[in-house]
Design an enzyme around this catalytic site. Structure first.
Site, mmCIF file in Angstrom:
data_model
loop_
_atom_site.group_PDB
_atom_site.id
_atom_site.type_symbol
_atom_site.label_atom_id
_atom_site.label_comp_id
_atom_site.label_asym_id
_atom_site.label_seq_id
_atom_site.Cartn_x
_atom_site.Cartn_y
_atom_site.Cartn_z
ATOM 1 N N ASP A 173 0.846 -1.236 -0.161
ATOM 2 C CA ASP A 173 -0.192 -0.117 0.152
ATOM 3 C C ASP A 173 1.046 1.173 0.021
ATOM 4 O OD1 ASP A 173 -2.162 1.897 -0.126
ATOM 5 O OD2 ASP A 173 -3.221 0.909 1.668
HETATM 6 C C1 BGC Z 1 -4.774 3.339 -0.300
HETATM 7 C C2 BGC Z 1 -5.215 2.164 -1.076
HETATM 8 C C3 BGC Z 1 -4.969 2.989 -2.604
HETATM 9 C C4 BGC Z 1 -3.591 3.538 -2.444
HETATM 10 C C5 BGC Z 1 -3.390 4.298 -3.793
HETATM 11 C C6 BGC Z 1 -3.789 4.181 -0.335
HETATM 12 O O1 BGC Z 1 -3.595 5.212 0.671
HETATM 13 O O2 BGC Z 1 -4.819 2.646 1.071
HETATM 14 O O3 BGC Z 1 -6.373 1.430 -1.064
HETATM 15 O O4 BGC Z 1 -5.110 2.178 -3.413
HETATM 16 O O5 BGC Z 1 -3.410 4.729 -1.685
HETATM 17 O O6 BGC Z 1 -4.094 5.333 -4.243
#
Ligand code: BGC
Length: 767
Positions: A296
């Site tokens: 993530d």
């Molecule tokens: C979120 C993810 C997301 C990623 C990219 C993160 O902060 O937890 O779910 O896909 O950002 O935007």
């Protein structure tokens, strides 16, 4: 525009010739796994260590990729793109931008391995569908699959290869802001919906130009954040993990989801990003899954703040060894992996495994055949936000609405002469219905409730409007992702107009609830009631007109217990997307008979959270007569509106629950059937739900578990028989033997309209 480097073409064709010679009869398409494996190996064999690590590096398109890089960091990113130091980018949007990014790689890097470009296409790209929690309330797997397919088609028409969806975190705590992004509290429903979404995004052939790779996230346990605070510690035992959290992920892996994303949280002391048991032992080895795991955002680096890694280099070592294949925005792999391999702290085999996984997905997508396959301006111009897509969004939206209360049959409204007052801070809001994570859904592009009602009524109906109050002090802030909202706690200057409008109307439609950015990432709340002065507005309106219908717009279960007691009709309208107002009007006027069912329990009080129907019994089950029971002294133990609940404008009667046998061996099968009759005057749809309970287990079992459902259409007066099959898949659980097994013993079974279903039977499973 096909620009595949000669070196790769030669390697790939050499392998293809060998495979043809070996078995002339086997006709392999480009997608056939065997052939892809050979191609992956052939490309890997050409790569230097630095190029391999480059594939494991993902950058955000934070600068305008169609122009020269600006900041120092951006320049470094551009240089790395040219040197084969980047395998993927995210947030690069539009055909023009994705083509430029791809071109930078294809025209400059030695091996010219195409980028895979990802984006959060969560509930639509530009045509916005209901937030995933809302869409889940439809319990309609066909439309859910189709809405994902449309999202994929629009995203791919804008150059996107990969979505970071579906989110399949089971979430039981309404305080957690990301409840809106999942399918609620039940692992079975979440698994079914997760698979439908994966199938919708990926279709049956990833090489097509209108399908994109999906991503099962967040692996794992993110929805169990303690006290509902985002990113917070997760403490679940091994059995809870396997029985409640992992089933949707296992189902997604079995459905062939191309990628996984790990999660920000720790589980029992180990951050998920550095969790080897989860990522390698369970997912990759245990489930034999061959896609890649992206971290993530910054989660590799965040292991330092967790107190699990001493610095970024240490974090890179832990994450790579644990099975995080791609680094999203921590810059840890690109900075440290090469040294770690040279020092022997990360084996080159670990790198090879990660790179093979990434290449495999790129081959499956057909990017090696045509890296620009999604770069088509014609498609971008003609296939996004089309009339057909918006019509379908309306279909999905109306099926996602849940009728919570209709005590005096105020609904549906007739379309004959009357005055309808449309009141509330969300009544003429064209932005809130788009919800959080609305991708390219443009600000203020939804059909508001007021517009929807105006579109629906004949001239004989007078529609009046008053905002009443606003939820925040500065509406502009409401759409700025990172700023906290400032609630309006004092300004009631709009009340008097709203009261006057209500007084002079036959019926009031009151739109209150949550703004889009009250839910989503980082938007946990300790109070899940109506923010600001909305509750006061509701009470003031109700004093002058009893005929109030609340159209609740929200992204989480809310505490609406006062409203549930005093207001005759309540429609749960979530954040329904681009066509919100039209869809709500369809239901208000009975052009569509509501059929949604709650995928989450609604509490009487926030203090009941986390609240979920599939709880355990405890040694002191609830009893209103005794103080020393497992419950609350000042609030009910049960939900205000339980999981699976939702009314219709017609009524359904369940009878004749029948089992074809009452005793089976562990591998046996029982057919359970029930008759459902539409006893009302309107045609309608009903979600028939099957629940079981395993009475005694090697581990304690939930008091009820959803194990099947079917959405049926019934004409007024019609009766249908619905049959479910109960077999070892239905009855097994992750037992004390650390295996999925059916344990012999007594079972209870219920079929009904929600998780309170009372039509019950029993059966035994014998050795
Ligand atoms: C979120 C993810 C997301 C990623 C990219 C993160 O902060 O937890 O779910 O896909 O950002 O935007």
């Amino acid at each position: 525009m096909r620009k595949i480097p000669l070196i790769i073409i030669l390697a790939i064709s050499f392998i293809s010739i060998i495979s043809c010679k070996k078995d002339k009869k086997v006709v392999q398409t480009d997608n056939a796994n065997g052939k892809i494996e050979q191609k992956v190996d052939s490309v890997l064999a050409l790569m230097t260590l630095a190029e391999k690590i480059g594939q494991m590096n993902q950058y955000n398109g934070s600068w305008d990729v169609t122009g020269p890089a600006s900041g120092v960091n951006d320049k470094e990113k551009e240089t790395r793109l040219k040197n084969g130091g980047v395998g993927s980018m995210l947030n690069v949007l539009s055909v023009k931008a994705t083509r430029e990014a791809q071109k930078t790689v294809m025209e400059n890097s030695r091996l010219k391995i195409p980028l895979i470009i990802g984006y959060d296409v969560i509930h639509g790209y530009k045509t916005i569908f209901p937030i995933p929690l809302g869409e889940s309330a439809s319990w309609d797997l066909d439309i859910i699959k189709e809405s994902a397919a449309i999202a994929a088609s629009e995203a791919s028409a804008a150059g996107i290869h990969w979505t970071f969806a579906p989110m399949i975190d089971v979430s039981r705590d309404a305080r957690w802001g990301r409840v809106m992004e999942g399918s609620g509290e039940d692992p079975y429903l979440t698994a079914k919906i997760g698979v439908a979404r994966v199938q919708g995004f990926q279709g049956d052939d990833l090489t097509k130009n209108n399908t994109i790779a999906a991503c099962a996230k967040h692996f794992a346990g993110y929805g169990f954040a303690e006290a509902g605070r985002d990113y917070n510690t997760v403490n679940v035992g091994e059995y809870e993990l396997h029985n409640m959290i992992l089933p949707p992920f296992k189902a997604a892996a079995e459905a062939g989801v191309a990628t996984f994303m790990n999660s920000f949280n720790e589980i029992d002391g180990i951050p998920a990003t550095g969790h080897k048991v989860l990522q390698r032992d369970i997912l990759k080895d245990g489930w034999n899954w061959d896609g890649f795991m992206v971290s993530d955002w910054g989660s590799i680096g965040e292991m330092i703040a967790h107190g699990y890694a001493k610095d970024k280099k240490h974090a890179a070592e832990i994450a790579a060894n644990a099975g995080s294949d791609m680094d999203m925005e921590s810059y840890a792999y690109v900075a440290h992996l090469e040294a770690l391999v040279k020092e022997g702290k990360v084996k080159e085999g670990v790198i090879d495994d990660a790179v093979k996984r990434i290449l495999r997905v790129k081959f499956k997508l057909g990017l090696f055949v045509d890296p620009y396959k999604y770069c088509n301006e014609e498609r971008e111009k003609n296939e996004i936000f089309t009339k057909e897509n918006q019509d379908f969004s309306r279909e999905v939206a109306k099926k996602s609405i849940v009728l919570l209360k209709n005590e005096t049959n105020l609904l549906p409204l007739t379309k004959t002469g009357k005055t309808i007052a449309v009141i509330g801070p969300l009544a003429d809001d064209k932005d809130t219905p788009l919800g959080n994570w609305r991708a390219k859904g443009g600000r203020d592009t939804a059909v508001s409730l007021l517009e929807g009602i105006q579109n629906a009524v004949p001239p004989s109906i007078k529609v009046t409007y008053a905002e009443g109050c606003s939820i925040v002090t500065d509406k502009g802030i409401g759409s700025t992702f990172l700023l906290p909202l400032k609630f309006n706690k004092t300004d009631k200057s709009g009340f008097q107009k709203a009261i006057n409008v209500a007084k002079n109307a036959d019926v009031v439609v009151l739109a209150i609830g949550e703004m889009a950015l009250q839910t989503g990432e980082g938007r946990s709340q300790a109070d899940i009631g109506f923010a600001g002065v909305q509750q006061e507005l509701l009470e003031a309106i109700l004093k002058v007109n009893k005929n109030v219908i609340i159209t609740l717009m929200n992204g989480r279960p809310m505490d609406i217990s006062w409203a549930a007691q005093h207001v005759p009709s309540i429609l749960e309208c979530w954040h329904l997307g681009s066509q919100s107002g039209n869809a709500i009007a369809d239901v208000l006027f009975g052009d569509y008979n509501p059929s949604g069912k709650l995928p989450v329990s609604f509490p009487y009080h926030v203090g009941q959270e986390p609240l979920y129907y599939n709880q355990k019994m405890t040694g002191r089950p609830f009893s209103p007569q005794h103080v020393t029971f497992s419950g609350y002294r000042d609030a009910p133990k049960e939900a205000l509106y339980p999981f699976g609940y939702g009314l219709s404008y017609t009524t359904f009667e369940y009878k004749n629950l029948q089992l074809d046998k009452t005793e089976i061996p562990v591998s046996g099968e029982i057919k359970v059937s029930v008759e459902i009759t539409n006893t009302g005057k309107r045609d309608g749809e009903e979600v028939v739900q099957l629940y079981i309970r395993d009475l005694v287990g090697s581990l304690t079992r939930p008091i009820k578990e959803l194990k099947g459902f079917e959405k049926i259409n019934l004409k007024s007066g019609e009766t249908k028989t619905v049959t479910f099959t109960i077999n070892s898949k239905t009855l097994q659980f992750y037992t004390v033997n650390k295996k999925w097994e059916v344990e012999p013993g007594n079972f209870e079974i219920w079929i009904g309209t929600d998780s309170k279903a009372s039509l019950k039977a029993t059966f035994n499973v014998v050795e």
